[in-house]
Design a protein around this motif. Structure first.
Motif, PDB file in Angstrom:
ATOM      1  N   PHE A  22       0.838  -1.193   0.000  1.00 16.17           N
ATOM      2  CA  PHE A  22       0.000   0.000   0.000  1.00 16.17           C
ATOM      3  C   PHE A  22       0.882   1.256   0.000  1.00 16.17           C
ATOM      4  O   PHE A  22       0.595   2.227  -0.702  1.00 16.17           O
ATOM      5  CB  PHE A  22      -0.914  -0.021   1.223  1.00 16.17           C
ATOM      6  N   ALA A  23       1.963   1.182   0.768  1.00 16.96           N
ATOM      7  CA  ALA A  23       2.891   2.321   0.816  1.00 16.96           C
ATOM      8  C   ALA A  23       3.580   2.526  -0.530  1.00 16.96           C
ATOM      9  O   ALA A  23       3.864   3.647  -0.928  1.00 16.96           O
ATOM     10  CB  ALA A  23       3.932   2.096   1.908  1.00 16.96           C
ATOM     11  N   LYS A  29       0.533   6.099 -10.128  1.00 16.70           N
ATOM     12  CA  LYS A  29      -0.203   7.285 -10.550  1.00 16.70           C
ATOM     13  C   LYS A  29      -1.649   7.117 -10.106  1.00 16.70           C
ATOM     14  O   LYS A  29      -2.264   6.073 -10.396  1.00 16.70           O
ATOM     15  CB  LYS A  29      -0.116   7.374 -12.089  1.00 16.70           C
ATOM     16  N   ASN A  30      -2.189   8.102  -9.406  1.00 17.61           N
ATOM     17  CA  ASN A  30      -3.598   8.055  -8.984  1.00 17.61           C
ATOM     18  C   ASN A  30      -3.917   6.816  -8.153  1.00 17.61           C
ATOM     19  O   ASN A  30      -4.998   6.250  -8.273  1.00 17.61           O
ATOM     20  CB  ASN A  30      -4.511   7.992 -10.215  1.00 17.61           C
ATOM     21  N   PHE A  31      -2.963   6.366  -7.355  1.00 18.25           N
ATOM     22  CA  PHE A  31      -3.193   5.093  -6.650  1.00 18.25           C
ATOM     23  C   PHE A  31      -4.158   5.245  -5.483  1.00 18.25           C
ATOM     24  O   PHE A  31      -5.028   4.411  -5.277  1.00 18.25           O
ATOM     25  CB  PHE A  31      -1.857   4.505  -6.169  1.00 18.25           C
ATOM     26  N   TYR A  32      -3.986   6.328  -4.710  1.00 17.58           N
ATOM     27  CA  TYR A  32      -4.798   6.472  -3.490  1.00 17.58           C
ATOM     28  C   TYR A  32      -6.129   7.172  -3.791  1.00 17.58           C
ATOM     29  O   TYR A  32      -6.385   8.276  -3.319  1.00 17.58           O
ATOM     30  CB  TYR A  32      -4.019   7.252  -2.428  1.00 17.58           C
ATOM     31  N   THR A  33      -6.942   6.509  -4.579  1.00 12.08           N
ATOM     32  CA  THR A  33      -8.281   7.049  -4.816  1.00 12.08           C
ATOM     33  C   THR A  33      -9.299   6.056  -4.281  1.00 12.08           C
ATOM     34  O   THR A  33      -9.018   4.853  -4.190  1.00 12.08           O
ATOM     35  CB  THR A  33      -8.559   7.269  -6.317  1.00 12.08           C
ATOM     36  N   ALA A  34     -10.457   6.562  -3.921  1.00 10.66           N
ATOM     37  CA  ALA A  34     -11.506   5.680  -3.391  1.00 10.66           C
ATOM     38  C   ALA A  34     -11.850   4.619  -4.429  1.00 10.66           C
ATOM     39  O   ALA A  34     -12.079   3.451  -4.096  1.00 10.66           O
ATOM     40  CB  ALA A  34     -12.729   6.514  -3.042  1.00 10.66           C
ATOM     41  N   TYR A  35     -11.878   5.026  -5.715  1.00  9.25           N
ATOM     42  CA  TYR A  35     -12.232   4.072  -6.778  1.00  9.25           C
ATOM     43  C   TYR A  35     -11.223   2.930  -6.826  1.00  9.25           C
ATOM     44  O   TYR A  35     -11.585   1.764  -6.962  1.00  9.25           O
ATOM     45  CB  TYR A  35     -12.289   4.781  -8.133  1.00  9.25           C
ATOM     46  N   ASN A  36      -9.948   3.283  -6.684  1.00  7.92           N
ATOM     47  CA  ASN A  36      -8.910   2.255  -6.762  1.00  7.92           C
ATOM     48  C   ASN A  36      -8.989   1.281  -5.592  1.00  7.92           C
ATOM     49  O   ASN A  36      -8.818   0.076  -5.758  1.00  7.92           O
ATOM     50  CB  ASN A  36      -7.530   2.920  -6.817  1.00  7.92           C
ATOM     51  N   ILE A  37      -9.258   1.833  -4.404  1.00  8.78           N
ATOM     52  CA  ILE A  37      -9.363   0.951  -3.224  1.00  8.78           C
ATOM     53  C   ILE A  37     -10.558   0.017  -3.386  1.00  8.78           C
ATOM     54  O   ILE A  37     -10.486  -1.175  -3.083  1.00  8.78           O
ATOM     55  CB  ILE A  37      -9.452   1.792  -1.936  1.00  8.78           C
ATOM     56  N   ALA A  39     -11.721  -1.000  -6.216  1.00  8.84           N
ATOM     57  CA  ALA A  39     -11.335  -1.963  -7.259  1.00  8.84           C
ATOM     58  C   ALA A  39     -10.438  -3.058  -6.667  1.00  8.84           C
ATOM     59  O   ALA A  39     -10.578  -4.235  -7.016  1.00  8.84           O
ATOM     60  CB  ALA A  39     -10.612  -1.236  -8.386  1.00  8.84           C
ATOM     61  N   PHE A 284      -2.101  -4.463  -8.141  1.00  6.80           N
ATOM     62  CA  PHE A 284      -2.495  -3.137  -8.610  1.00  6.80           C
ATOM     63  C   PHE A 284      -1.306  -2.171  -8.636  1.00  6.80           C
ATOM     64  O   PHE A 284      -1.156  -1.397  -9.574  1.00  6.80           O
ATOM     65  CB  PHE A 284      -3.617  -2.557  -7.724  1.00  6.80           C
ATOM     66  N   ASN A 288       0.203  -0.633 -11.916  1.00 12.85           N
ATOM     67  CA  ASN A 288       0.194   0.828 -12.024  1.00 12.85           C
ATOM     68  C   ASN A 288       1.580   1.362 -12.388  1.00 12.85           C
ATOM     69  O   ASN A 288       1.717   2.255 -13.209  1.00 12.85           O
ATOM     70  CB  ASN A 288      -0.261   1.407 -10.671  1.00 12.85           C
TER      71      ASN A 288
END
Lengths: 340, 417
Positions: A22-23, A29-37, A39, A284, A288
């Protein structure tokens, strides 16, 4: 201190994997988005169900290689009963799960009564199920013919949480099984059968009955996962997992990374789920950053190899310690004998 | 330790959610999109680059760069000639017809004939392809895919498009993950070759509902999936197989017996490459008999065994073999024919690999079909570029069929894959 830290890291390696991966998202790119979590959590669905079944069997000292085929059976039959036979989703799922449960019972009987090694019995079952599915579906993909109602419910994003109903169902099953394994006699008995079959027998545990139950449950659990997966993506295919990264291998890797002992007697369904989550976060992150599945396969393999290597080294040193103490015991015994 | 790790994990998730949850992102093409939600139905489009919006329709931003001179690896034009097919009338009940009648396979051959486009499809920004960012998600790694990716890169370079190509290694679960990853990156468009035809419905639906324009390529999906994509481009597998079958029939003087080595059962290529020629022959050359069809897969030794058995079993009755693949299946077939001394058997194959072309050049195979992987990719990118430019794009366009035989094979070297 160093050994203690290493021990702790190893004990909670599934959690460590999640946190570290996670870190690593900071490099993406754009990893920490609600959509990504959302997904990432969505992608754990099938593997988590397979992991539960696989872990249960492994804790009991067995290997269920038919988990992916059971999930496929659940998927193909649910979709087939719905599309070909016009059943509604509920009965279609129940019948599919019952079919997989029956296959699990047959696995259990072959292993406990006919004394066939679980590796062989479940490998055979895997091919039987594949044949059945190919005949049933004529080798073709089965769709829900545009009936997206249930799929939409399962895939609905429950904002603001990064979660969907299908993941809620999966989490409930994982938690219930984890509590059952940890806090009930049934669960403790499974650990005892896997840890020491002789002791279990002396304690009056009917290991045959438990083995059949475990494999039946594993079949049902995998079929439920397969059915939910198929409904959510509106299609089922009899050869899912034959190309690409096999769901069986992901479940196996997660079970090992989650700390389940390959000889049985130790393991946790919850830790397996955390390991599945860790592997998916890794998938992911790497996708990414690198955009290549080859790197994911490599990383999956490396992590699994490190875990197995660590376990092997630990076991080796433990055995060595036992070996060192043996002559001391013998010497002490001699001393006592001579003193008498 | 466990509690600390769990706490850390929860904290990180909460922080990331707080930072990004429900945040609106605006994609470069000007379409205002909410994460995971649907695009603005009003279809607001940017007027940058000279595009104007009149009565809901966008007019082209300007001329696209000249792409007619760009060549593929095999010295053919990179951007192939495209054909828009007319759909014949659908039989009332295709299932009621026999398997050797073309109408039986109507829904498969003419997938998309009844597709009604979703009202949620994004509208073109109309400001041209230059500087746009797209994602291309292919089905899996294969020499063909490598050539396809080359084509994508060449075509994107032509139009000044930034492209990211992802491959899921034939794994539908991984492809779903990559679609999520692509949606999360909010590109200007996504081109998708689905791993499976049926699961493509939800995949295209998800992309469209996220407000990103989706384009299908190569694999002909179902009508339901066509609904959620702006346009589809790819080869006309059925049409090419029909043309190949007519070539074969002419060479056989419309008489004799044929055996088929099929593609993997269940897949679209299985039906197109066996029932395509069979139904065509039933009409064009009814005196040609189908002797047998087998599915030994793509193992040359297994194919050789099957063909050897056919030669033994059918003897002089066997006049031609139709292979669904021009690599391993052809190797096995030609080996068996040469071993049996039956060079009189005519061989036709689907595909466009170096193996197939070399056999055609050597005279072992009569004809294969040209199916440019780079051209397939370029056709998809050209459609996207035209759409960015505000031009009208046909919902379905096929690559024009071209046959490779001894006369023209030299012009297709060096091979793409």
């Amino acid at each position: 201190m160093k050994t203690k830290l290493l021990k702790s890291l190893n004990q909670y390696r599934a959690y460590v994997l999640v946190v570290v991966m996670f870190a690593c998202g900071v490099f993406g790119k754009n990893f920490y988005t609600a959509y990504n979590i959302k997904a990432i959590l969505d992608s754990t669905l099938l593997y988590a169900f397979l992991g539960v079944g696989f872990t249960l069997c492994m804790v009991a000292g067995h290997m269920d290689l038919s988990v992916a085929a059971m999930a496929n059976l659940g998927a193909v039959l649910t979709m087939g009963f719905h599309t070909f036979s016009g059943m509604s989703w509920g009965p279609a799922m129940i019948l599919a799960i019952l079919a997989a449960t029956l296959a699990g019972v047959i696995n259990g009987v072959m292993i406990s009564k006919a004394k066939i090694h679980s590796f062989i019995a479940t490998l055979g079952m895997q091919f039987v199920l594949k044949g059945v599915m190919y005949i049933y579906s004529k080798g073709a993909e089965i769709s829900d013919k545009g009936d997206f109602g249930f799929a939409d419910i399962l895939n609905k994003w429950l904002k603001p949480l990064p979660i969907t109903p299908k993941i809620l169902i999966m989490l409930v099953i994982v938690i219930v099984v984890a509590v059952l394994m940890r806090n009930t006699r049934f669960g403790r008995n499974i650990y005892m059968i896997g840890g020491n079959a002789e002791t279990a027998w002396l304690a009056g545990i009917k290991s045959s009955r438990y083995t059949i139950l475990i494999f039946a449950f594993s079949g049902a659990c995998c079929a439920l996962g397969g059915a939910l997966f198929a409904i959510a993506q509106s299609s089922a295919l009899p050869n899912m997992g034959e190309k690409g990264i096999s769901p069986l291998l992901v479940a196996l890797a997660a079970t090992i990374i989650g700390g389940t002992d390959t000889n049985g007697g130790r393991g946790s369904v919850w830790n397996t789920f955390v390991a599945v989550l860790g592997l998916m976060v890794m998938s992911f992150v790497l996708s990414n950053i690198f955009g290549k599945f080859e790197v994911q396969i490599l990383a999956n393999g490396l992590i699994l190899a490190i875990c197995v290597f660590y376990e092997t080294i630990t076991a080796y040193y433990n055995n060595k310690k036992i070996g060192i103490r043996q002559p001391l015991l013998e010497q002490r015994q001699k001393e006592l004998e001579s003193a008498q | 330790m466990k509690r600390i790790v769990a706490l850390l994990l929860a904290l990180m998730m909460l922080l990331s959610m707080a930072a990004c949850g429900g945040q609106e992102t605006t994609s470069e093409n000007g379409s205002n999109t909410q994460e995971g939600g649907s695009t603005n139905a009003g279809g607001e489009t940017s007027t940058e680059g000279g595009a104007t919006e009149e009565g809901g329709e966008t007019t082209p931003a300007g001329e696209l760069p000249d792409y007619s001179t760009v060549m593929s690896t095999d010295n053919q034009p990179l951007f192939p000639e495209m054909v828009i097919k007319d759909f014949p009338e659908r039989p009332e009940d295709p299932e009621a017809l026999g398997e050797d009648e073309a109408g039986h396979w109507y829904d498969m051959e003419h997938a998309g004939w009844d597709a009604v486009k979703s009202s949620n499809l994004p509208t073109s920004p109309g400001d041209g392809p230059e500087g746009k960012e797209i994602y291309v998600i292919v089905h899996g790694d294969h020499p063909w895919t490598t050539a396809y990716t080359n084509g994508i890169n060449k075509a994107c370079e032509t139009f000044g498009i930034d492209v990211t190509v992802l491959s899921p290694n034939w794994d539908v679960n991984l492809q779903n993950q990559q679609i999520d990853q692509a949606i999360n990156a909010q590109p200007d468009a996504i081109i998708l070759i689905p791993v499976n035809a049926e699961s493509a419905v939800q995949q295209f639906r998800k992309i469209t509902e996220a407000g990103i324009p989706a384009f299908g390529s190569n694999l002909l999906t179902t009508s339901a999936a066509m609904e959620y994509m702006i346009a589809w481009t790819g080869p006309d597998d059925w049409g090419q197989m029909r043309e190949l079958a007519r070539e074969m029939a002419d060479a056989m003087n419309k008489e004799g017996g044929v055996c088929y080595l099929t593609h993997n059962p269940g897949g679209s290529a299985y039906f197109a490459r066996m029932y395509g020629p069979r139904t065509e022959l039933a009409e064009y050359a009814p005196n040609i008999k189908t002797l047998d069809f087998q599915s030994p897969g793509f193992d040359a030794a297994a194919c050789k065994q099957v063909v050897s058995d056919w030669i033994t079993k059918y003897g002089d009755e066997l006049n031609a073999i139709f292979c669904a693949d021009d690599s391993a299946q052809l190797i096995g077939t030609i080996d068996a024919i040469k071993e049996a001394g039956r060079e009189d058997i005519l061989v036709y194959a689907a595909g466009n690999s170096k193996t197939g072309q070399d056999y055609v050049k050597a005279g072992d195979v009569e004809c294969i079909n040209y199916q440019s992987a780079e051209g397939d990719a370029a056709a998809a990118v050209l459609t996207v570029a035209k759409w960015f430019n505000g031009e009208e794009v046909p919902p379905m366009a096929y690559m024009a069929p071209v046959m490779i035989n001894a006369e023209n094979v030299d012009s297709f070297y060096p091979c793409q894959w």
